[in-house]
Design an enzyme around this catalytic site. Sequence first.
Site, PDB file in Angstrom:
ATOM      1  N   ASP A  31       0.834  -1.209   0.000  1.00  0.00           N
ATOM      2  CA  ASP A  31       0.000   0.000   0.000  1.00  0.00           C
ATOM      3  C   ASP A  31       0.871   1.263   0.000  1.00  0.00           C
ATOM      4  O   ASP A  31       1.997   1.242   0.488  1.00  0.00           O
ATOM      5  CB  ASP A  31      -0.890  -0.022   1.249  1.00  0.00           C
ATOM      6  CG  ASP A  31      -2.057   0.944   1.139  1.00  0.00           C
ATOM      7  OD1 ASP A  31      -2.337   1.418   0.027  1.00  0.00           O
ATOM      8  OD2 ASP A  31      -2.679   1.234   2.182  1.00  0.00           O
ATOM      9  N   HIS A  48       2.162   3.741  -9.071  1.00  0.00           N
ATOM     10  CA  HIS A  48       1.928   2.329  -9.397  1.00  0.00           C
ATOM     11  C   HIS A  48       3.101   1.764 -10.196  1.00  0.00           C
ATOM     12  O   HIS A  48       3.500   0.617 -10.007  1.00  0.00           O
ATOM     13  CB  HIS A  48       0.610   2.174 -10.163  1.00  0.00           C
ATOM     14  CG  HIS A  48      -0.590   2.568  -9.336  1.00  0.00           C
ATOM     15  ND1 HIS A  48      -0.771   2.117  -8.049  1.00  0.00           N
ATOM     16  CD2 HIS A  48      -1.652   3.383  -9.593  1.00  0.00           C
ATOM     17  CE1 HIS A  48      -1.882   2.632  -7.547  1.00  0.00           C
ATOM     18  NE2 HIS A  48      -2.440   3.402  -8.468  1.00  0.00           N
ATOM     19  N   LEU A 142      10.429 -20.439  -6.047  1.00  0.00           N
ATOM     20  CA  LEU A 142       9.506 -19.501  -5.391  1.00  0.00           C
ATOM     21  C   LEU A 142       8.141 -19.613  -6.056  1.00  0.00           C
ATOM     22  O   LEU A 142       8.049 -19.666  -7.284  1.00  0.00           O
ATOM     23  CB  LEU A 142      10.017 -18.058  -5.552  1.00  0.00           C
ATOM     24  CG  LEU A 142       9.096 -16.955  -5.021  1.00  0.00           C
ATOM     25  CD1 LEU A 142       9.065 -16.975  -3.486  1.00  0.00           C
ATOM     26  CD2 LEU A 142       9.546 -15.566  -5.494  1.00  0.00           C
TER      27      LEU A 142
HETATM   28  C1  IPE Z   1      -1.577   0.400  -3.378  1.00  0.00           C
HETATM   29  O1  IPE Z   1      -1.372   1.748  -3.359  1.00  0.00           O
HETATM   30  C2  IPE Z   1      -1.725  -0.138  -4.771  1.00  0.00           C
HETATM   31  C3  IPE Z   1      -3.082  -0.581  -5.126  1.00  0.00           C
HETATM   32  C4  IPE Z   1      -4.119  -0.591  -4.327  1.00  0.00           C
HETATM   33  C5  IPE Z   1      -3.278  -1.053  -6.481  1.00  0.00           C
HETATM   34  P1  IPE Z   1      -2.604   2.766  -3.312  1.00  0.00           P
HETATM   35  O2  IPE Z   1      -3.022   3.073  -4.716  1.00  0.00           O
HETATM   36  O3  IPE Z   1      -3.675   2.255  -2.418  1.00  0.00           O
HETATM   37  O4  IPE Z   1      -1.899   4.036  -2.672  1.00  0.00           O
HETATM   38  P2  IPE Z   1      -2.487   5.015  -1.574  1.00  0.00           P
HETATM   39  O5  IPE Z   1      -2.952   4.174  -0.414  1.00  0.00           O
HETATM   40  O6  IPE Z   1      -3.580   5.789  -2.210  1.00  0.00           O
HETATM   41  O7  IPE Z   1      -1.298   5.860  -1.215  1.00  0.00           O
HETATM   42 MG    MG Z   2      -4.140   2.460  -0.408  1.00  0.00          MG
END
Ligand code: IPE
Ligand code: MG
Length: 252
Positions: A31, A48, A142
Amino acid sequence: MHMAPIVLQQPTALPQELPPRRSLHVAIISDGNGRWATSRGLPRSAGHRAGAQTARRIIAAAPGLGIHTLTLFALSSANWKRPPAEVAGILRLLHEYLLTETSNCMAEGVRLSIIGRRDRMPSTLRDAVADAEAATANGTRLHLRLAIDYSAREAIFHAACRFYKVTKLSSDTFGDVLSEVLRGGSTDVDLLIRTGGEQRLSDFLLWECAFAEFVFLTKRWPDFTAADLESAVQEYGHRERTRGALPDAIAG
Ligand code: IPE
Ligand code: MG
């Protein structure tokens, strides 16, 4: 000729920092991508993309730390509530990842499985998933499981709907049905790591985390390093896992 005896150096401290020898199932709620990007004035998509790079580094480091199964939460079923462009971007990244990494996985002995729903992803991605799974099926170093459009509650519900056909009713046979529903298996998680500061499970591996140890980090996923993974595994190694029994020191 007189040979001087070889004097072995006594270790000054016990090697407590070595990772545990047994093979681990580590699951990660990766996250914080969006916040990582926003705090740098970048679009969330950049977060991402950086997160995918982190995943590559962590996957490469995992076998050396005694990890035999690594489950990464790439896209939750709850993420469909996000703007369609963001979800489409994440799915495109996953597709790209499968295309670029499959040969690497084959070379490194990584078996790749996807857990989660496949019916809502673009058909081109569905095909790429099937190809990647088939190409890496013999990997034994793995087991990498990417959770895409995954909801633990939904998986358990579907397993429960199928369970009535099973004649030998037990927790183990339920686990087998859940494993079938997920296709990528359903082994117990030893260590659950969540980056990004939140301290919740967010519908991830509810059945498999029954006895998992949790490590929560404030670091956002793009900043997570192999050294952080190693520290989490060491932290896990120092915890006493009783699964409801008494600790060894008390049990005698
Ligand atoms: C995690 O990062 C990735 C996915 C859920 C795909 P987020 O997109 O939730 O990032 P934040 O929590 O908004 O910073
Ligand atoms: Mg998030």
